[in-house]
Design a protein around this motif. Structure first.
Motif, mmCIF file in Angstrom:
data_model
loop_
_atom_site.group_PDB
_atom_site.id
_atom_site.type_symbol
_atom_site.label_atom_id
_atom_site.label_comp_id
_atom_site.label_asym_id
_atom_site.label_seq_id
_atom_site.Cartn_x
_atom_site.Cartn_y
_atom_site.Cartn_z
ATOM 1 N N GLY A 20 53.000 -5.322 -4.137
ATOM 2 C CA GLY A 20 52.732 -5.840 -2.809
ATOM 3 C C GLY A 20 53.835 -5.450 -1.834
ATOM 4 O O GLY A 20 54.886 -4.934 -2.239
ATOM 5 N N PRO A 21 53.612 -5.694 -0.548
ATOM 6 C CA PRO A 21 54.600 -5.339 0.469
ATOM 7 C C PRO A 21 55.981 -5.927 0.160
ATOM 8 O O PRO A 21 56.099 -7.095 -0.212
ATOM 9 N N GLY A 22 57.009 -5.101 0.272
ATOM 10 C CA GLY A 22 58.382 -5.551 0.058
ATOM 11 C C GLY A 22 58.787 -5.704 -1.400
ATOM 12 O O GLY A 22 59.899 -6.132 -1.696
ATOM 13 N N GLN A 23 57.896 -5.365 -2.322
ATOM 14 C CA GLN A 23 58.218 -5.500 -3.746
ATOM 15 C C GLN A 23 58.337 -4.135 -4.405
ATOM 16 O O GLN A 23 57.774 -3.153 -3.925
ATOM 17 N N LYS A 24 59.068 -4.103 -5.521
ATOM 18 C CA LYS A 24 59.201 -2.891 -6.324
ATOM 19 C C LYS A 24 58.916 -3.225 -7.779
ATOM 20 O O LYS A 24 59.061 -4.376 -8.201
ATOM 21 N N ILE A 25 58.526 -2.223 -8.529
ATOM 22 C CA ILE A 25 58.291 -2.403 -9.965
ATOM 23 C C ILE A 25 59.655 -2.603 -10.620
ATOM 24 O O ILE A 25 60.512 -1.728 -10.568
ATOM 25 N N TYR A 54 55.607 3.747 -23.169
ATOM 26 C CA TYR A 54 56.479 3.041 -22.219
ATOM 27 C C TYR A 54 57.330 4.016 -21.425
ATOM 28 O O TYR A 54 57.582 3.818 -20.236
ATOM 29 N N ASP A 55 57.807 5.071 -22.095
ATOM 30 C CA ASP A 55 58.785 5.974 -21.493
ATOM 31 C C ASP A 55 58.332 6.558 -20.159
ATOM 32 O O ASP A 55 59.103 6.607 -19.200
ATOM 33 N N ALA A 56 57.107 7.027 -20.090
ATOM 34 C CA ALA A 56 56.609 7.667 -18.867
ATOM 35 C C ALA A 56 56.615 6.698 -17.694
ATOM 36 O O ALA A 56 56.959 7.067 -16.571
ATOM 37 N N PHE A 57 56.270 5.444 -17.954
ATOM 38 C CA PHE A 57 56.237 4.459 -16.874
ATOM 39 C C PHE A 57 57.636 3.966 -16.520
ATOM 40 O O PHE A 57 57.950 3.748 -15.358
ATOM 41 N N GLN A 58 58.496 3.798 -17.519
ATOM 42 C CA GLN A 58 59.887 3.413 -17.260
ATOM 43 C C GLN A 58 60.542 4.448 -16.353
ATOM 44 O O GLN A 58 61.188 4.116 -15.371
ATOM 45 N N GLY A 63 61.730 0.658 -10.217
ATOM 46 C CA GLY A 63 62.502 0.848 -8.992
ATOM 47 C C GLY A 63 61.680 1.369 -7.827
ATOM 48 O O GLY A 63 62.169 1.463 -6.710
ATOM 49 N N GLN A 64 60.411 1.708 -8.080
ATOM 50 C CA GLN A 64 59.523 2.235 -7.033
ATOM 51 C C GLN A 64 58.529 1.158 -6.589
ATOM 52 O O GLN A 64 58.203 0.258 -7.342
#
Length: 95
Positions: A20-25, A54-58, A63-64
């Motif tokens: 959502g707006p203003g949030q990061k993974i 997991y690696d590809a998503f980590q 941070g995005q």
């Protein structure tokens, strides 16, 4: 695989994650390319699981605010179970 002199390249599906707006993974809670079972909040690995799911998503998402990962066996460390239809389940935490 040719039509009108142009080579058709198979298109790989992509997984798109966004917050959502203003949030990061902030973390990847679950990721499995293979035969994951369950639903959001209670996924678990099935009998077939690519060990680098997991690696590809980590690497690409933490941070995005949004990210895209190509869904193909090569991205997740190879085909974990040839001749079995696979799916991808991912659960990310946004903060």
């Amino acid at each position: 695989m040719q039509a009108s002199g142009k080579v058709k390249v198979p298109v790989s599906p992509k997984a798109h994650l966004s917050c959502g707006p203003g949030q990061k993974i902030s973390s990847i809670k679950f990721a499995s390319f293979g035969t994951p079972v369950g639903s959001c909040g209670n996924y678990r690995e099935g009998s077939c699981h690519a060990h680098k799911s997991y690696d590809a998503f980590q690497k690409n998402c933490v941070g995005q605010s949004t990210c895209t990962v190509t869904v193909s066996p090569e991205i997740f460390g190879g085909d974990p179970c040839p001749n079995v239809m696979k799916k991808l389940a991912v659960e990310a935490i946004c903060t």
